[in-house]
Design an enzyme around this catalytic site. Structure first.
Site, short mmCIF file in Angstrom:
data_model
loop_
_atom_site.label_atom_id
_atom_site.label_comp_id
_atom_site.label_asym_id
_atom_site.label_seq_id
_atom_site.Cartn_x
_atom_site.Cartn_y
_atom_site.Cartn_z
CE LYS A 1 -1.11 -4.96 3.09
NZ LYS A 1 -1.29 -6.22 2.32
CG HIS B 1 -10.16 2.74 1.59
ND1 HIS B 1 -10.16 1.38 1.56
CD2 HIS B 1 -9.03 3.11 2.23
CE1 HIS B 1 -9.06 0.93 2.15
NE2 HIS B 1 -8.35 1.96 2.57
CE1 TYR C 1 -3.68 -3.08 5.10
CE2 TYR C 1 -2.81 -1.11 4.06
CZ TYR C 1 -3.39 -2.35 3.96
OH TYR C 1 -3.68 -2.86 2.72
CB SER D 1 -0.84 0.00 1.27
OG SER D 1 -1.31 1.29 1.56
CB SER D 2 0.50 4.63 -1.45
OG SER D 2 -0.81 4.92 -1.02
CB CYS D 3 -0.50 3.88 4.06
SG CYS D 3 -0.64 2.16 4.52
P1 GDP Z 1 -6.42 7.13 3.60
O1 GDP Z 1 -6.09 7.39 2.16
O2 GDP Z 1 -5.59 6.07 4.22
O3 GDP Z 1 -6.40 8.40 4.43
O4 GDP Z 1 -7.89 6.49 3.67
P2 GDP Z 1 -9.39 6.93 3.32
O5 GDP Z 1 -9.70 6.54 1.92
O6 GDP Z 1 -10.24 6.31 4.39
O7 GDP Z 1 -9.47 8.51 3.49
C1 GDP Z 1 -8.94 9.42 2.54
C2 GDP Z 1 -9.35 10.84 2.87
O8 GDP Z 1 -10.75 11.01 2.59
C3 GDP Z 1 -9.16 11.25 4.33
O9 GDP Z 1 -8.71 12.60 4.37
C4 GDP Z 1 -10.58 11.16 4.89
O10 GDP Z 1 -10.81 11.99 6.01
C5 GDP Z 1 -11.38 11.65 3.68
N1 GDP Z 1 -12.81 11.29 3.71
C6 GDP Z 1 -13.83 12.17 3.48
N2 GDP Z 1 -15.02 11.57 3.66
C7 GDP Z 1 -14.75 10.27 3.98
C8 GDP Z 1 -15.59 9.16 4.28
O11 GDP Z 1 -16.82 9.25 4.32
N3 GDP Z 1 -14.96 7.98 4.55
C9 GDP Z 1 -13.60 7.85 4.52
N4 GDP Z 1 -13.05 6.65 4.78
N5 GDP Z 1 -12.77 8.90 4.28
C10 GDP Z 1 -13.35 10.10 4.00
#
Ligand code: GDP
Length: 320
Positions: A145, A184, A141, A112-114
């Site tokens: 990874k 996500h 996570y 993952s890119s994280c």
């Molecule tokens: P990340 O890429 O590991 O941070 O994972 P996410 O896909 O869960 O979140 C990406 C970004 O989208 C973060 O800044 C979240 O706060 C934002 N985000 C906005 N609305 C949502 C939502 O409803 N669900 C999730 N999971 N993220 C959200």
């Protein structure tokens, strides 16, 4: 590129995690390769060493795509640190070791890119790994990874196993998890925009400030990249698999709202975390080998929404 380093035709190919979004996309993609696709049923708990060894002893795959993982969005990562760390460590260790013991000649591990430091220079090159502190919302996570990448490198060095790793950016598409507590951002926004449209709500709720930038790749492109790497790449370095552009969460929300037909406002929820400010990957290593993505964001979102409407949405809950 035509000459493959590893030809999948006629091979016994195990896809670990075939029920997940990435694993199911890899299974769909492999159907064009003329190989025998192997999957394990739910009775084989990949977190347990003995059933994994027994399965490998009985099935002896030639190649393995290791797409099985405990995955989730920013909230789930933070809420279930033990499951994200322990489950992923065990899955990786069991599958990689069994592959080495039972004669698997090629394995591709998905990360993952994280894995990269929170403040890594952008776009992020493969060499940025372990050069700084991780983003706290997903460090559990990420540590698991990183261990998976290191296992592949260690087995390559010590046992001469041709095991490689690919690091996908944020993925989306058919088979995504639409449970708002664990998903996500992309599936969450699709579902929330759809429900806001049906309810006639004034605003679409979006977590955080909307300012973070994220890069999105359609899962069918990811599966294609995985098969490409399995056929063409051998090396100790993991390989970034990105789309090449990123978008702010606010702009993503607008794009999703348009695709879904929700015409209201966007309401940012500052009580939710932003996570890492940006994680655009440098995918020039993979581009240099001749691979490119083919699904643009608007087309991909339209397809993901159509799939959601057809009832293809999965929900994955995590229990404490
Ligand atoms: P990340 O890429 O590991 O941070 O994972 P996410 O896909 O869960 O979140 C990406 C970004 O989208 C973060 O800044 C979240 O706060 C934002 N985000 C906005 N609305 C949502 C939502 O409803 N669900 C999730 N999971 N993220 C959200």
């Amino acid at each position: 590129m035509t000459d493959a380093l590893y030809d999948l035709t006629g091979k016994r190919v195990y896809v670990a995690g075939h029920r997940g979004m990435v694993g199911s996309a890899i299974v769909r993609r492999l159907q064009r390769e003329g190989c025998e696709i192997l999957t394990a049923d739910r009775a084989v708990d990949l977190r347990e060493q003995a059933p994994v060894r027994d399965w490998f002893a009985a099935n002896r795959p030639d190649a393995v795509f290791l797409a099985a993982a405990r995955v989730g969005g920013i909230d789930a990562n933070d809420r279930y640190p033990a499951q994200f760390l322990y489950d992923n460590l065990m899955i990786e260790a069991n599958v990689i070791d069994a592959a080495a013991q039972f004669g698997t000649s090629r394995l591709l591990f998905l990360g993952s890119s994280c894995i990269y430091p929170r403040m890594a220079p952008q776009p992020i090159v493969e060499d940025a790994l372990l050069t700084g502190p991780l983003e706290p919302t997903n460090e559990w996570y990420a540590i698991a990874k990183i261990a998976g990448i290191k296992l592949c490198q260690a087995y390559r060095r010590e046992y001469d196993c041709d095991f490689i790793s690919a690091m996908p950016t944020n993925l989306y598409g058919p088979g995504d998890n639409f449970d708002l507590a664990t998903s996500h951002v992309m599936p969450a926004l699709i579902r929330k925009a759809h429900e806001a449209k049906l309810a006639g709500d004034a605003a679409l709720p979006v977590w955080g400030s909307g300012k973070p930038l994220r890069e999105f790749l359609h899962v069918d492109d990811m599966a294609d990249a995985c098969v490409f790497l399995m056929r063409h790449y051998s090396g100790e370095s993991h390989v970034n698999v990105g789309y090449g552009e990123d978008i702010s969460i606010a702009d993503l929300a607008r794009t999703v709202a348009k695709a879904v037909g929700f015409a209201g406002d966007i309401a940012f929820d500052a009580t939710k975390p932003d996570g890492t400010p940006r994680k655009l990957m440098d995918s020039s290593l993979l581009r240099g080998m001749g691979w490119r993505p083919s699904v643009d964001l608007e087309t991909g979102i339209a397809g993901a929404y159509a799939h959601f409407l057809e009832g293809g949405a999965r929900t994955v809950s995590l229990s404490q």
